[in-house]
Design an enzyme around this catalytic site. Structure first.
Site, PDB file in Angstrom:
ATOM      1  N   CYS A 117       1.003  -1.150   0.029  1.00  0.00           N
ATOM      2  CA  CYS A 117       0.043   0.024  -0.007  1.00  0.00           C
ATOM      3  C   CYS A 117       0.724   1.413   0.019  1.00  0.00           C
ATOM      4  O   CYS A 117       0.600   2.405  -0.251  1.00  0.00           O
ATOM      5  CB  CYS A 117      -1.002  -0.060   1.338  1.00  0.00           C
ATOM      6  SG  CYS A 117      -1.993  -1.554   1.385  1.00  0.00           S
ATOM      7  N   HIS A 257      -3.101   6.832   3.768  1.00  0.00           N
ATOM      8  CA  HIS A 257      -3.409   5.814   3.220  1.00  0.00           C
ATOM      9  C   HIS A 257      -4.944   5.183   3.707  1.00  0.00           C
ATOM     10  O   HIS A 257      -5.063   5.529   4.917  1.00  0.00           O
ATOM     11  CB  HIS A 257      -2.486   4.489   3.283  1.00  0.00           C
ATOM     12  CG  HIS A 257      -2.885   3.342   3.047  1.00  0.00           C
ATOM     13  ND1 HIS A 257      -3.542   2.915   2.025  1.00  0.00           N
ATOM     14  CD2 HIS A 257      -2.810   2.193   3.699  1.00  0.00           C
ATOM     15  CE1 HIS A 257      -3.944   1.596   1.864  1.00  0.00           C
ATOM     16  NE2 HIS A 257      -3.444   1.035   2.928  1.00  0.00           N
ATOM     17  N   ASN A 287     -10.109  -0.283   1.055  1.00  0.00           N
ATOM     18  CA  ASN A 287      -8.562  -0.045   0.832  1.00  0.00           C
ATOM     19  C   ASN A 287      -7.968  -0.496  -0.490  1.00  0.00           C
ATOM     20  O   ASN A 287      -8.393  -1.650  -0.852  1.00  0.00           O
ATOM     21  CB  ASN A 287      -8.009  -1.071   1.946  1.00  0.00           C
ATOM     22  CG  ASN A 287      -6.403  -0.883   2.019  1.00  0.00           C
ATOM     23  OD1 ASN A 287      -5.859  -0.504   1.166  1.00  0.00           O
ATOM     24  ND2 ASN A 287      -5.905  -1.528   2.915  1.00  0.00           N
TER      25      ASN A 287
HETATM   26  O1  UT7 Z   1      -3.124  -1.689   4.008  1.00  0.00           O
HETATM   27  C1  UT7 Z   1      -2.935  -2.624   4.802  1.00  0.00           C
HETATM   28  C2  UT7 Z   1      -3.733  -3.624   4.962  1.00  0.00           C
HETATM   29  N1  UT7 Z   1      -4.350  -3.921   6.120  1.00  0.00           N
HETATM   30  C3  UT7 Z   1      -4.983  -3.333   7.058  1.00  0.00           C
HETATM   31  O2  UT7 Z   1      -4.854  -2.078   6.966  1.00  0.00           O
HETATM   32  C4  UT7 Z   1      -5.482  -4.025   8.351  1.00  0.00           C
HETATM   33  C5  UT7 Z   1      -5.451  -3.377   9.643  1.00  0.00           C
HETATM   34  N2  UT7 Z   1      -6.221  -3.897  10.845  1.00  0.00           N
HETATM   35  C6  UT7 Z   1      -7.453  -3.812  10.570  1.00  0.00           C
HETATM   36  O3  UT7 Z   1      -7.799  -2.577   9.983  1.00  0.00           O
HETATM   37  C7  UT7 Z   1      -8.253  -4.150  11.887  1.00  0.00           C
HETATM   38  O4  UT7 Z   1      -7.332  -4.833  12.535  1.00  0.00           O
HETATM   39  C8  UT7 Z   1      -9.353  -4.974  11.200  1.00  0.00           C
HETATM   40  C9  UT7 Z   1     -10.517  -3.988  10.597  1.00  0.00           C
HETATM   41  C10 UT7 Z   1      -8.958  -6.296  10.047  1.00  0.00           C
HETATM   42  C11 UT7 Z   1     -10.024  -5.774  12.425  1.00  0.00           C
HETATM   43  O5  UT7 Z   1     -10.591  -4.794  13.469  1.00  0.00           O
HETATM   44  P1  UT7 Z   1     -10.308  -5.426  14.882  1.00  0.00           P
HETATM   45  O6  UT7 Z   1     -10.951  -4.348  15.489  1.00  0.00           O
HETATM   46  O7  UT7 Z   1      -8.675  -5.386  15.141  1.00  0.00           O
HETATM   47  O8  UT7 Z   1     -11.034  -6.426  15.077  1.00  0.00           O
HETATM   48  P2  UT7 Z   1     -10.254  -8.103  15.658  1.00  0.00           P
HETATM   49  O9  UT7 Z   1      -9.543  -8.735  14.555  1.00  0.00           O
HETATM   50  O10 UT7 Z   1      -9.740  -7.785  16.895  1.00  0.00           O
HETATM   51  O11 UT7 Z   1     -11.680  -8.905  15.427  1.00  0.00           O
HETATM   52  C12 UT7 Z   1     -12.595  -8.592  16.455  1.00  0.00           C
HETATM   53  C13 UT7 Z   1     -13.660  -9.641  16.391  1.00  0.00           C
HETATM   54  C14 UT7 Z   1     -13.421 -11.094  16.271  1.00  0.00           C
HETATM   55  O12 UT7 Z   1     -13.935 -11.825  16.792  1.00  0.00           O
HETATM   56  P3  UT7 Z   1     -13.741 -12.521  18.286  1.00  0.00           P
HETATM   57  O13 UT7 Z   1     -12.568 -13.366  18.053  1.00  0.00           O
HETATM   58  O14 UT7 Z   1     -13.564 -11.552  19.132  1.00  0.00           O
HETATM   59  O15 UT7 Z   1     -14.958 -13.608  18.511  1.00  0.00           O
HETATM   60  C15 UT7 Z   1     -13.157 -11.218  14.723  1.00  0.00           C
HETATM   61  O16 UT7 Z   1     -13.522 -12.881  14.200  1.00  0.00           O
HETATM   62  O17 UT7 Z   1     -14.440  -9.438  14.977  1.00  0.00           O
HETATM   63  C16 UT7 Z   1     -14.626 -10.578  14.315  1.00  0.00           C
HETATM   64  N3  UT7 Z   1     -14.622 -10.231  12.779  1.00  0.00           N
HETATM   65  C17 UT7 Z   1     -15.588  -9.968  12.105  1.00  0.00           C
HETATM   66  N4  UT7 Z   1     -16.977  -9.968  12.605  1.00  0.00           N
HETATM   67  C18 UT7 Z   1     -17.897  -9.357  11.706  1.00  0.00           C
HETATM   68  C19 UT7 Z   1     -13.489 -10.263  12.089  1.00  0.00           C
HETATM   69  N5  UT7 Z   1     -13.909  -9.739  10.684  1.00  0.00           N
HETATM   70  C20 UT7 Z   1     -15.207  -9.751  10.616  1.00  0.00           C
HETATM   71  C21 UT7 Z   1     -16.083  -9.107   9.976  1.00  0.00           C
HETATM   72  N6  UT7 Z   1     -17.483  -9.139  10.425  1.00  0.00           N
HETATM   73  N7  UT7 Z   1     -16.054  -8.948   8.755  1.00  0.00           N
END
Ligand code: UT7
Length: 330
Positions: A117, A257, A287
């Site tokens: 990115c 970004h 993104n």
């Molecule tokens: O350009 C570089 C590319 N990557 C990025 O920029 C990603 C950077 N990271 C992020 O933006 C965030 O970490 C995410 C948006 C990917 C995730 O947000 P988060 O607040 O870090 O959530 P998490 O990974 O801590 O997950 C929280 C919960 C999990 O459930 P449990 O384990 O707490 O029961 C996930 O399984 O949310 C769940 N989850 C979802 N729920 C509904 C993960 N994806 C989804 C989804 N819909 N799409």
């Protein structure tokens, strides 16, 4: 830029986004997710998805044509084409060569640049150096992605985040008081496995097994990338502002970004820039990796936010791991 070097400036901008819009409501029907979760955690409402017959070079060429028209120059005047992408049409030839052919840029050298990115800002820095050193007068810098082709549409952790699109900029020599004032590039390969496409390269060639195990799709440790992004975006932006001889109060527009609104908020806070000076379009495009910064830059231009003399800071992070920042006077 150091004294005595030619400064490069952005003489034209262009974008292309595919017509098809995929909303959060559409995704609710595909995986176990919700519009509320996606909006709260990322700020994304919808993203664009390339048509089946469109590949990255098609998006890149469309954005490049618009940038050339905006700059008022012909393809024949382009000396160099740099395409930043993590989703090339093929491993080789380079997508930049396909763009060169589509544009009819018959005098141009062409190569791809892979910095995730951060790719567009890496390419901008690279193109500016060709101009500073006198090796080129006109450089076409493109960030283009069809991430929809490498996303596992059954993996809710990743499929809600990404979109397709392209943005291009024409670089030409500029007066010292106007143009790219400073750039900063960084990398940390120790974090490479946090965001990767494991199969299809020389380490793990594509095979029936790699396809069965979904190793040809994006794999990401979202939480670790989030922590890295929050740290590095603010630090890189502050450092490039310092390199440009500016103070954070002198920043008129901050173009981060577009990965996640919470990362954008955190970076703006770290830089001390209020949200009204921040460009945000993650809600509409998701993104788009290397296309994200030029799409945001063009949005700012279209909204009349790129005033003459404005100090603009762009910053990105991505796979590699990489980070990059640029300070530009418009
Ligand atoms: O350009 C570089 C590319 N990557 C990025 O920029 C990603 C950077 N990271 C992020 O933006 C965030 O970490 C995410 C948006 C990917 C995730 O947000 P988060 O607040 O870090 O959530 P998490 O990974 O801590 O997950 C929280 C919960 C999990 O459930 P449990 O384990 O707490 O029961 C996930 O399984 O949310 C769940 N989850 C979802 N729920 C509904 C993960 N994806 C989804 C989804 N819909 N799409």
């Amino acid at each position: 830029m150091p004294e005595g070097c030619r400064c490069a400036g952005i003489a034209g901008l262009g974008i292309y986004v595919p017509e098809r819009v995929l909303t959060n409501q559409d995704l609710e029907k595909m995986v176990d997710t919700s519009d509320a979760w996606i909006r709260e955690r990322t700020g994304i409402r919808e993203r664009r998805i390339a048509a089946p017959e469109e590949a990255t070079s098609d998006l890149a060429a469309a954005a490049a044509r618009a940038a050339l028209a905006d700059a008022g120059i012909t393809a024949g005047e382009v000396d160099l084409i740099i395409v930043a992408t993590a989703t090339p049409d093929t491993l080789f030839p380079a997508t930049a060569c396909l763009v060169q052919e589509k544009l009819g840029a018959d005098r141009a050298g062409a190569f791809d640049l892979l910095a995730g990115c951060s790719g567009f800002i890496y390419a901008l820095a690279c193109g500016a150096q060709f101009i500073a050193g006198g090796a080129a007068d006109t450089v076409l810098v493109v960030g283009a992605e069809t991430l929809s082709r490498i996303v596992n549409w059954e993996d809710r952790n990743t499929c809600v985040l990404f979109g397709d699109g392209a943005g291009a900029a024409v670089l030409r020599p500029a007066p010292r008081e106007k143009g790219i004032l400073a750039t900063l590039l960084g990398s940390d390969g120790s974090g490479g496995t946090l965001l990767q496409l494991p199969a299809g390269g020389s380490r793990l060639p594509a095979s029936q097994r790699t396809v069965q195990e979904n190793l040809h799709y994006i794999q990401m440790n979202g939480r670790e990338i989030f922590k890295f992004a929050v740290r590095v975006m603010g630090d890189a932006a502050l450092e490039v502002v310092r390199k440009a001889g500016l103070s954070p109060e002198q920043i008129d527009l901050f173009i981060p970004h577009q990965a996640n609104i919470r990362i954008i908020d955190a970076a703006a806070r770290r830089l001390g820039v209020p949200m009204e000076k921040v460009v945000v379009n993650v809600d509409r495009y998701g993104n788009t990796s290397a296309a994200s910064v030029p799409l945001a830059l063009a949005d700012a231009r279209d909204a009349g936010r790129l005033c003459r003399g404005a100090n603009i800071v762009m910053v990105a992070f991505g796979a590699g791991l990489t980070w990059a920042a640029a300070a530009v006077r418009w």
